[in-house]
Scaffold this active site. Sequence first.
Site, PDB file in Angstrom:
ATOM      1  CG  HIS A   1      -2.527  -2.035  -3.465  1.00 20.28           C
ATOM      2  ND1 HIS A   1      -1.609  -3.033  -3.310  1.00 20.28           N
ATOM      3  CD2 HIS A   1      -2.966  -1.746  -2.223  1.00 20.28           C
ATOM      4  CE1 HIS A   1      -1.501  -3.347  -2.028  1.00 20.28           C
ATOM      5  NE2 HIS A   1      -2.324  -2.584  -1.347  1.00 20.28           N
TER       6      HIS A   1
ATOM      7  CB  ALA B   1       1.844  -0.333   4.735  1.00 20.40           C
TER       8      ALA B   1
ATOM      9  CG  MET C   1      -4.138  -6.149   7.401  1.00 23.79           C
ATOM     10  SD  MET C   1      -5.540  -5.110   6.990  1.00 23.79           S
ATOM     11  CE  MET C   1      -5.634  -4.062   8.452  1.00 23.79           C
ATOM     12  CB  SER C   2      -0.155  -8.290   2.629  1.00 21.95           C
ATOM     13  OG  SER C   2       0.980  -7.519   2.987  1.00 21.95           O
TER      14      SER C   2
ATOM     15  CG  ASN D   1       0.169   2.227  11.903  1.00 21.07           C
ATOM     16  OD1 ASN D   1       0.197   1.874  10.709  1.00 21.07           O
ATOM     17  ND2 ASN D   1      -0.230   1.437  12.860  1.00 21.07           N
TER      18      ASN D   1
ATOM     19  CE1 TYR E   1      -8.348  -5.856   2.195  1.00 21.62           C
ATOM     20  CE2 TYR E   1      -6.442  -6.418   3.527  1.00 21.62           C
ATOM     21  CZ  TYR E   1      -7.049  -5.610   2.584  1.00 21.62           C
ATOM     22  OH  TYR E   1      -6.359  -4.570   2.026  1.00 21.62           O
ATOM     23  CD  GLU E   2      -8.264  -7.446  -2.249  1.00 19.78           C
ATOM     24  OE1 GLU E   2      -8.733  -7.390  -3.395  1.00 19.78           O
ATOM     25  OE2 GLU E   2      -7.044  -7.341  -2.005  1.00 19.78           O
TER      26      GLU E   2
ATOM     27  CG  HIS F   1      -6.567   1.952   3.508  1.00 18.09           C
ATOM     28  ND1 HIS F   1      -5.456   1.133   3.436  1.00 18.09           N
ATOM     29  CD2 HIS F   1      -6.934   2.188   2.222  1.00 18.09           C
ATOM     30  CE1 HIS F   1      -5.173   0.881   2.156  1.00 18.09           C
ATOM     31  NE2 HIS F   1      -6.062   1.513   1.401  1.00 18.09           N
TER      32      HIS F   1
ATOM     33  CG  HIS G   1      -4.698  -7.428   0.714  1.00 17.00           C
ATOM     34  ND1 HIS G   1      -4.915  -6.585  -0.346  1.00 17.00           N
ATOM     35  CD2 HIS G   1      -3.599  -6.960   1.353  1.00 17.00           C
ATOM     36  CE1 HIS G   1      -3.979  -5.640  -0.346  1.00 17.00           C
ATOM     37  NE2 HIS G   1      -3.165  -5.850   0.664  1.00 17.00           N
TER      38      HIS G   1
ATOM     39  CB  SER H   1      -0.870   0.055   1.262  1.00 11.76           C
ATOM     40  OG  SER H   1      -1.827  -0.935   1.236  1.00 11.76           O
TER      41      SER H   1
HETATM   42  N1  HPA Z   1      -2.092  -3.145  11.344  1.00 11.79           N
HETATM   43  C1  HPA Z   1      -2.291  -3.909  10.248  1.00 11.79           C
HETATM   44  N2  HPA Z   1      -1.915  -3.551   9.042  1.00 11.79           N
HETATM   45  C2  HPA Z   1      -1.285  -2.381   8.902  1.00 11.79           C
HETATM   46  C3  HPA Z   1      -1.056  -1.536   9.994  1.00 11.79           C
HETATM   47  C4  HPA Z   1      -1.468  -1.939  11.279  1.00 11.79           C
HETATM   48  O1  HPA Z   1      -1.297  -1.242  12.295  1.00 11.79           O
HETATM   49  N3  HPA Z   1      -0.418  -0.433   9.499  1.00 11.79           N
HETATM   50  C5  HPA Z   1      -0.277  -0.617   8.167  1.00 11.79           C
HETATM   51  N4  HPA Z   1      -0.806  -1.802   7.795  1.00 11.79           N
END
Ligand code: HPA
Length: 274
Positions: free
Chosen positions: A63, A115, A210-211, A234, A87-88, A246, A85, A33
């Site tokens: 993306h 990310a 998440m990937s 973050n 989750y999609e 996001h 992903h 991302s």
């Molecule tokens: N959690 C999950 N996925 C992420 C995060 C997070 O804090 N930051 C960027 N992708």
Amino acid sequence: MTTAAPATAADALAVIHARTGNARVRVGLILGSGLGHLTEAVDGVAIDYDDLPGFPHAGVSGHTRKLVVGTLEGVPVAVFGGRAHYYEEGRADAMRLPIEVLAGLGADTLILTNAAGSFLPEIPPGDLMLISDHINYSGRSPLIGEPTDARFVNLTNAYDPALRARLSDAAQAEQIALKPGVYAWYSGPNFETPAEIRMLKILGADAVGMSTVPEVILGRFFGLTCAAVSVITNMAAGLGNEHISHEHTKASAPVGAAKLERILRRTLRGMAGA
Ligand code: HPA
């Protein structure tokens, strides 16, 4: 009523071969991302995912949905500007076909970027983490249903020590911090709770995202040497003051992405000479 047979890697390879004049590649890069701009840096042929049978069609904002086959720093590469992903659509094997295509193009190496949220104050937002190992907290394998014995993939050193050393050396030469850490795969698409982050930390993770984990499993299944780098966008839930979203991920990724690009370019330059 007849239903169309599902697309195969051979179908996508036929399109790529036709557009690129049968290009062969050595390294595949899957971009996370907010990290897709590296597709622009490749000298080669860009193909929209929509033109590639079996490639991800829905997509996630942030993306770049194209595959670029060409050269970067003298190395023949295939750069995947975006990923699908779990989750999609609830499919852990959502990236199986693109990774099979990468192997079919002759690649022996797969470098992934993502990310992620950090658990460690010493790897703050804007920094990068070199994934040394993972925890498959989602508990899903992309190889469920694979009928052959090849499904019993060994994941010790899934993140290849020699390739990690190349990335570390490149980071050092660029004077960019690249601390190693364990990445936990959380299914998403919702972010984690602070309690889940405390738990993942106790379990041994250093960052969450998440990937990547299913793609590394698939990469190893297809015999690719793998490595992955997280761009920390973050501090994970409960550990920082930012509002995790996001939008925040997309806005923050470019900070680390600029450093990541320097590391990747230098790593490729080293590979071009080897
Ligand atoms: N959690 C999950 N996925 C992420 C995060 C997070 O804090 N930051 C960027 N992708």
